[in-house]
Design a protein around this motif. Structure first.
Motif, PDB file in Angstrom:
ATOM      1  N   ALA A 109      10.625  75.902 -14.897  1.00 56.60           N
ATOM      2  CA  ALA A 109      10.179  77.305 -14.958  1.00 56.60           C
ATOM      3  C   ALA A 109       9.804  77.686 -16.389  1.00 56.60           C
ATOM      4  O   ALA A 109       8.867  78.454 -16.608  1.00 56.60           O
ATOM      5  N   MET A 110      10.523  77.111 -17.346  1.00 55.34           N
ATOM      6  CA  MET A 110      10.187  77.379 -18.755  1.00 55.34           C
ATOM      7  C   MET A 110       8.736  76.969 -19.039  1.00 55.34           C
ATOM      8  O   MET A 110       8.046  77.581 -19.833  1.00 55.34           O
ATOM      9  N   PHE A 232      10.115  74.543 -27.892  1.00 55.15           N
ATOM     10  CA  PHE A 232       9.393  75.507 -28.732  1.00 55.15           C
ATOM     11  C   PHE A 232       8.416  76.344 -27.921  1.00 55.15           C
ATOM     12  O   PHE A 232       7.837  77.287 -28.428  1.00 55.15           O
ATOM     13  N   ARG A 233       8.257  76.004 -26.658  1.00 53.35           N
ATOM     14  CA  ARG A 233       7.499  76.860 -25.749  1.00 53.35           C
ATOM     15  C   ARG A 233       8.084  78.286 -25.775  1.00 53.35           C
ATOM     16  O   ARG A 233       7.390  79.256 -25.513  1.00 53.35           O
ATOM     17  N   TRP A 317      23.662  72.362 -17.135  1.00 56.46           N
ATOM     18  CA  TRP A 317      23.712  73.536 -16.248  1.00 56.46           C
ATOM     19  C   TRP A 317      24.548  74.649 -16.889  1.00 56.46           C
ATOM     20  O   TRP A 317      24.162  75.803 -16.923  1.00 56.46           O
ATOM     21  N   THR A 318      25.717  74.258 -17.422  1.00 60.60           N
ATOM     22  CA  THR A 318      26.626  75.258 -18.008  1.00 60.60           C
ATOM     23  C   THR A 318      26.000  75.886 -19.252  1.00 60.60           C
ATOM     24  O   THR A 318      26.103  77.100 -19.476  1.00 60.60           O
ATOM     25  N   THR A 319      25.334  75.043 -20.048  1.00 60.16           N
ATOM     26  CA  THR A 319      24.701  75.564 -21.272  1.00 60.16           C
ATOM     27  C   THR A 319      23.605  76.562 -20.910  1.00 60.16           C
ATOM     28  O   THR A 319      23.500  77.637 -21.523  1.00 60.16           O
ATOM     29  N   GLN A 320      22.811  76.204 -19.902  1.00 66.36           N
ATOM     30  CA  GLN A 320      21.713  77.106 -19.529  1.00 66.36           C
ATOM     31  C   GLN A 320      22.233  78.392 -18.861  1.00 66.36           C
ATOM     32  O   GLN A 320      21.570  79.415 -18.896  1.00 66.36           O
ATOM     33  N   ARG A 321      23.419  78.302 -18.287  1.00 66.90           N
ATOM     34  CA  ARG A 321      24.019  79.506 -17.712  1.00 66.90           C
ATOM     35  C   ARG A 321      24.382  80.477 -18.838  1.00 66.90           C
ATOM     36  O   ARG A 321      24.228  81.683 -18.724  1.00 66.90           O
ATOM     37  N   LEU A 322      24.879  79.880 -19.923  1.00 68.98           N
ATOM     38  CA  LEU A 322      25.283  80.681 -21.088  1.00 68.98           C
ATOM     39  C   LEU A 322      24.062  81.166 -21.861  1.00 68.98           C
ATOM     40  O   LEU A 322      24.006  82.299 -22.324  1.00 68.98           O
ATOM     41  N   ILE A 326      14.861  81.589 -22.030  1.00 70.97           N
ATOM     42  CA  ILE A 326      13.913  82.710 -22.023  1.00 70.97           C
ATOM     43  C   ILE A 326      13.465  83.018 -23.447  1.00 70.97           C
ATOM     44  O   ILE A 326      14.165  82.702 -24.408  1.00 70.97           O
ATOM     45  N   ARG A 327      12.299  83.643 -23.557  1.00 65.97           N
ATOM     46  CA  ARG A 327      11.837  84.123 -24.874  1.00 65.97           C
ATOM     47  C   ARG A 327      12.727  85.284 -25.301  1.00 65.97           C
ATOM     48  O   ARG A 327      13.140  86.094 -24.472  1.00 65.97           O
ATOM     49  N   GLY A 328      13.005  85.364 -26.594  1.00 62.38           N
ATOM     50  CA  GLY A 328      13.751  86.513 -27.115  1.00 62.38           C
ATOM     51  C   GLY A 328      15.244  86.431 -26.848  1.00 62.38           C
ATOM     52  O   GLY A 328      15.973  87.384 -27.099  1.00 62.38           O
TER      53      GLY A 328
END
Ligand SMILES: Cc1ncc(COP(=O)(O)O)c(C=O)c1O
Length: 447
Positions: A109-110, A232-233, A317-322, A326-328
């Motif tokens: 999705a990124m 960096f996207r 998964w856990t890192t992305q939950r935290l 997303i931008r910003g």
């Protein structure tokens, strides 16, 4: 180090208790732990041995591509270790396979993809191998091309896959030269162009915009190797040209990004994505020993590797939950800080006449040479700065680069083929930004 982790260790103990409760229905048992009485001594010895390393976790480590994993990734990895799941099949890692699917969906999705085929791999090399393997299936016998600054493994992978390979020259900023690419394409034997978004040596971003325009004229697959640069996207402080290339990633046929580089993950975590989900057909195989517990997709059915660490997926998964991709957000702010640190170091070094800066950083990597009459002398001085900086606790890297990446008049003996050893600093940690003046001071003292 231990102090930083104390809080995470408490959280890990709580999470382990929580996990144990999930299995509370089992009859009690006593695990056999061979060598248990000697464990403390063995671990102490391991800790002592590990001291023979550069301090990768500290801001004064500003050398190679090494970024400390996020504490939550370390804790989640350790948590998953109590089960040690294997994401080959749902038989070996049911929850962690689902977590992998969810985490990979967020990465896709990124890049703007909701329909795709993808999974984690042991790293960028294996992810690129899968991309080129599929490319070879789609265009048998056709050539793979990548820039001269592309990662060295592309030519090796092509040779493993028995695909012809050619290097395309770069411009003076380390980006694929479009005129050279077009003249190679005119021969009509190129099946795949590898565009690197964030080269290993200097973080150069190939001109994806124009490569995609050439795809309309000459038909070929575009594989984006964004093992280093992919995240960096999400950054909003790149040059417009680089920013555009990252926006256009979604037009690629396949993408590689390494969570174990900029995604705050422990090693053993790469990711391959294909835009066309039907690419799964090339992976089709039977496994007489697994794939029995569920008719749902087993990740082994769409990957070349068999056993893979489920713990990697749990950590990601856990890192992305935290830290959502997303931008910003906090995660993208960290990348932006690295980029800002690189520009600042570049400017500080450019203002010292004893150094010669290379191309303006496109991401967070800075390269510079040491002024001297000849290339050989300059290379020797770079080695000396590298050694002396290390003596003062600042750890840089060295790189052999084409001399044409530096101003023409920099040395008396430059030819078009000359290379020079220069200093290189990869500023991956957000903390580098506040340390950059100190880093520059130490670089200057080391000369
Ligand atoms: C652009 C690029 N591609 C591929 C790789 C290989 O990735 P790995 O070391 O995870 O196998 C690297 C490693 O630095 C890289 O920078």
């Amino acid at each position: 180090m231990a102090q930083d982790l104390a809080h995470t260790t408490d959280l890990l103990v709580e999470a382990l208790d929580r996990l144990e409760r999930e299995f509370a229905g089992l009859p009690s048992w006593t695990p056999q732990i061979p060598g248990e009485p000697q464990m403390a001594a063995a671990l102490a010895e391991a800790a002592r041995r590990l001291g023979d390393n550069y301090p990768y976790f500290h801001p004064l480590y500003a050398g190679q591509m090494l970024k400390p994993p996020h504490p939550v990734a370390r804790a989640a990895y350790a948590l998953a270790m109590s089960l040690n799941p294997n994401n080959h099949a749902l038989d070996g890692g049911r929850a962690s396979s689902r977590m992998e699917i969810e985490a990979v969906r967020e990465i896709a999705a990124m890049f703007g993809w909701s329909e795709f085929l993808g999974h984690l791999t042991s790293g960028g090399t294996f992810a690129n191998l899968e991309a080129l393997w599929i490319a070879g299936q789609m265009a048998p016998g056709k050539k793979v091309v990548a820039s001269e600054q592309a990662h060295y493994t592309h030519s090796r992978i092509s040779s493993v896959l028995k695909l012809p390979f050619a290097s395309i020259p770069t411009d003076n900023r380390g980006r694929m030269d479009l005129a050279a690419l077009e003249s190679a394409l005119a021969a009509g034997d190129i099946g795949t162009v590898v565009a690197t978004l964030g080269t290993t040596a200097i973080g150069a971003v190939d001109p994806l915009n124009q490569i995609l325009a050439l795809r309309k004229k000459y038909s070929f697959r575009v594989h984006v190797d964004a093992a280093y640069g992919g995240y960096f996207r999400l950054a909003s402080n790149l040059d417009p040209e680089s920013q555009r290339a990252f926006e256009l990633i979604s037009e690629a046929d396949s993408i590689v990004v390494d969570p174990h580089k900029h995604g705050l993950q422990p090693y053993g975590c790469g990711c391959i994505l294909f835009r066309d989900p039907s690419m799964g057909r090339w992976y089709k195989h039977d496994s007489p020993y697994t794939y029995f517990t569920s008719s749902d997709l087993h990740l082994g059915e769409i990957s070349l590797e068999c056993s893979r660490a489920g713990a990697s997926a749990v950590a990601l998964w856990t890192t992305q939950r935290l830290l959502p991709l997303i931008r910003g957000g906090e995660f993208s702010n960290g990348l932006e800080q690295g980029r800002e640190a690189a520009l600042r170091l570049y400017n500080l070094i450019a203002s010292d006449p004893r150094f010669i800066v290379g191309p303006t950083p496109e991401l967070d990597i800075v390269v510079w040479a040491v002024r001297a009459a000849t290339l050989a002398e300059s290379s020797q001085r770079a080695q000396r700065v590298f050694d002396r900086a290390a003596d003062q606790g600042l750890h840089l890297a060295l790189a052999h680069l084409p001399a044409r990446f530096f101003p023409r008049a920099a040395w008396s003996d430059v030819t078009t083929e000359s290379t020079v050893t220069c200093l290189r600093s990869v500023l991956m940690k957000p903390e580098h930004l506040t340390w950059i003046d100190e880093i520059a001071r130490r670089v200057q003292q080391a000369l």
